[in-house]
Design an enzyme around this catalytic site. Structure first.
Site, PDB file in Angstrom:
ATOM      1  N   LYS A   1      -6.499   8.264  -4.712  1.00  0.00           N
ATOM      2  CA  LYS A   1      -7.680   9.119  -4.574  1.00  0.00           C
ATOM      3  C   LYS A   1      -8.348   9.400  -5.918  1.00  0.00           C
ATOM      4  CE  LYS A   1      -6.676  10.903  -0.051  1.00  0.00           C
ATOM      5  NZ  LYS A   1      -5.368  10.272   0.241  1.00  0.00           N
TER       6      LYS A   1
HETATM    7  C1  LIG Z   1      -5.108   9.503   1.394  1.00  0.00           C
HETATM    8  C2  LIG Z   1      -3.964   8.562   1.321  1.00  0.00           C
HETATM    9  C3  LIG Z   1      -3.832   7.485   2.235  1.00  0.00           C
HETATM   10  C4  LIG Z   1      -4.802   7.255   3.379  1.00  0.00           C
HETATM   11  O1  LIG Z   1      -6.062   6.848   2.948  1.00  0.00           O
HETATM   12  P1  LIG Z   1      -7.333   6.962   3.938  1.00  0.00           P
HETATM   13  O2  LIG Z   1      -8.514   6.646   3.103  1.00  0.00           O
HETATM   14  O3  LIG Z   1      -7.327   8.381   4.417  1.00  0.00           O
HETATM   15  O4  LIG Z   1      -7.132   5.997   5.043  1.00  0.00           O
HETATM   16  C5  LIG Z   1      -2.777   6.613   2.061  1.00  0.00           C
HETATM   17  N1  LIG Z   1      -1.867   6.799   1.070  1.00  0.00           N
HETATM   18  C6  LIG Z   1      -1.946   7.815   0.195  1.00  0.00           C
HETATM   19  C7  LIG Z   1      -0.904   7.961  -0.846  1.00  0.00           C
HETATM   20  C8  LIG Z   1      -3.001   8.731   0.277  1.00  0.00           C
HETATM   21  O5  LIG Z   1      -3.064   9.742  -0.601  1.00  0.00           O
END
Ligand SMILES: *Cc1c(COP(=O)(O)O)cnc(C)c1O
Length: 456
Positions: A109
């Site tokens: 993120k």
């Molecule tokens: C947010 C997240 C996901 C999922 O991603 P999306 O964009 O919501 O599909 C997968 N793995 C981790 C570690 C995350 O923080």
């Protein structure tokens, strides 16, 4: 470039306005009115650095920002990453692991939120505005938002997390950032309570307006735009020429990350397959198998950032699968609201979905550690398992969405001991944590926001 709402009842907006607005006022999500075709750019892009490539892609979408300013935003955003390649590829067994966790909070993120943070600063400065971000998190989004915005002078950040229900490391990451504009609220309730209160507050339009509230969840177009870049970057590193096709596997919760890949393919990147991996919360697997999107109840798993039963970005995908017909999309979303399920056309060649339960996730972590000397985090492991299951003889780029060090409890369950930890996380201390506890009532959260801003 202009942005339109999936529900077709909002005027088209330029890039900067779509970013500040977040969710469209008609309840829909913003998408570019027209997607560019980058097919004939691929040859000249192959050797670019990450930030050069990011600029080439983003400048088409953010054409209301002067080019030099956009370059500076991108450079600043990715200067916080600890790897020169920003998102390097690491071989593990037959696969290539796309390491998206070299940002400040060690999860993917950061790729989007470091960019969005600098982008907000720029727009707010240009327009002499202030912004108060309200976020609900089960762990990773909260810390990435805090690290993306902690130095922003025009932004306050309020993050609600479920008290004592995130992992200890996640809580420490969020609550040890000692900056005046960061406000952690530990809610006596679940993540769903936090998310519910956030939605409640955003729906109170007068309050939202009076207190300049904004959102950083993946309904924000800026996050998706930043994420399309690493699909291109990984493609150029993993292939020898632009005639080759390449498949990716993507651990999925809110459908944001994989949707960025879907867009990259629509813009001409030669993607063969996108393998969508879920944990036990398999609403999307069932959708891609049956054409019925139906909400279930949330199961707690070892990959908590994927414990989601309502994938907000799925609406963007549905919009394309309805032939970009906003009226049809609106009636689907109404069907969903009324009945808790909707039926759509599943003829999609690109995406193939499979689930990976907790037992299989842990076994995958153990196998990869023993056989390839690579420690996968539990989210990444779901995608790796699905890649090995659906394409056993092919080299797949597996998106690594977090560093294993964030989930020591699960690594211990898988391997019998904690391995693959990270010095940045080891240095966190519970003694430095600062947060306020609140009950799970919307009015309590609103009064915290009002009081904090009065005192700021
Ligand atoms: C947010 C997240 C996901 C999922 O991603 P999306 O964009 O919501 O599909 C997968 N793995 C981790 C570690 C995350 O923080």
């Amino acid at each position: 470039m202009k942005y339109r709402s999936t529900r077709g009842q909002t005027d088209e907006l330029p890039f900067m306005d779509a970013i500040l607005t977040g969710q469209a006022p008609d309840g829909g999500l913003f998408l570019p009115s027209e997607l560019p075709d980058f097919s004939d750019k691929l040859d000249s892009w192959r050797d670019l650095s990450y930030t050069e490539l990011a600029f080439e892609i983003m400048s088409v979408f953010a054409n209301d920002i002067p080019q030099d300013d956009l370059k500076e935003i991108i450079e600043k955003a990715y200067s916080t990453f600890r790897d020169d390649e920003i998102t390097p590829l690491a071989p593990a067994g037959k696969n290539l692991i796309l390491e998206l966790f070299h940002g400040p909070t060690l999860a993917f993120k950061d790729v989007a939120l470091q960019f969005l943070g600098r982008l907000f600063d720029y727009i707010l400065e240009q327009r002499d505005l202030k912004l108060n971000i309200l976020a609900a998190t089960s762990g990773d989004t909260g810390s990435a938002a805090i690290y993306g915005l902690k130095d922003s002078e025009r932004v306050h950040v309020f993050v609600m997390h479920p008290h004592n229900r995130t992992s200890k490391i996640q809580a420490m990451q969020m609550c040890t950032v000692n900056q005046k504009n960061i406000h952690n609220i530990a809610v006596e309730g679940s993540f769903d309570d936090c998310q519910g209160m956030m939605k409640d507050i955003f729906n109170q339009l007068d309050f939202k307006k009076q207190y300049d509230l904004g959102a950083v969840n993946s309904v924000n177009w800026g996050r998706l735009l930043a994420q399309t870049v690493y699909y291109f970057y990984a493609y150029f590193r993993a292939t020898e020429n632009n005639q080759q096709k390449l498949s990716f596997s993507v651990p999925t919760g809110n459908f944001g990350d994989i949707f960025a890949g879907y867009l990259a393919a629509k813009m001409g990147l030669p993607i063969k397959k996108l393998y969508l991996a879920t944990n036990e919360n398999d609403v999307l697997c069932r959708a891609f198998d049956t054409g019925i999107y139906k909400k279930g109840t949330v199961h707690h798993s070892v990959s908590p950032s994927m414990d989601i039963q309502l994938a907000s970005n799925f609406e963007r995908y549905l919009f394309y699968s309805c032939g970009q017909d906003a009226t049809k999309l609106r009636s689907l979303m109404e069907e969903f609201k009324a009945k808790g399920e909707l039926h759509y056309d599943i003829s999609c060649e690109l995406i193939e979905a499979k689930r990976c339960d907790t037992e299989t996730t842990l076994a995958t972590i153990k196998n990869y550690s023993e056989e390839n000397d690579y420690v996968l985090d539990p989210h990444t492991a779901t995608g790796v398992h699905v890649a090995d299951l659906l394409a056993p003889d092919e080299q797949i780029v597996c998106l690594a969405t977090a560093h294993s060090g964030k989930f020591p409890e699960s690594i211990k369950l898988a391997c019998g001991e904690v391995i693959g930890n990270h010095p940045i996380l080891d240095a966190l201390s519970e003694d430095d944590m600062k947060y306020q506890v609140a009950d799970a009532h919307t009015e309590t959260i609103k009064s915290i926001i009002v009081k904090t801003l009065e005192e700021a």
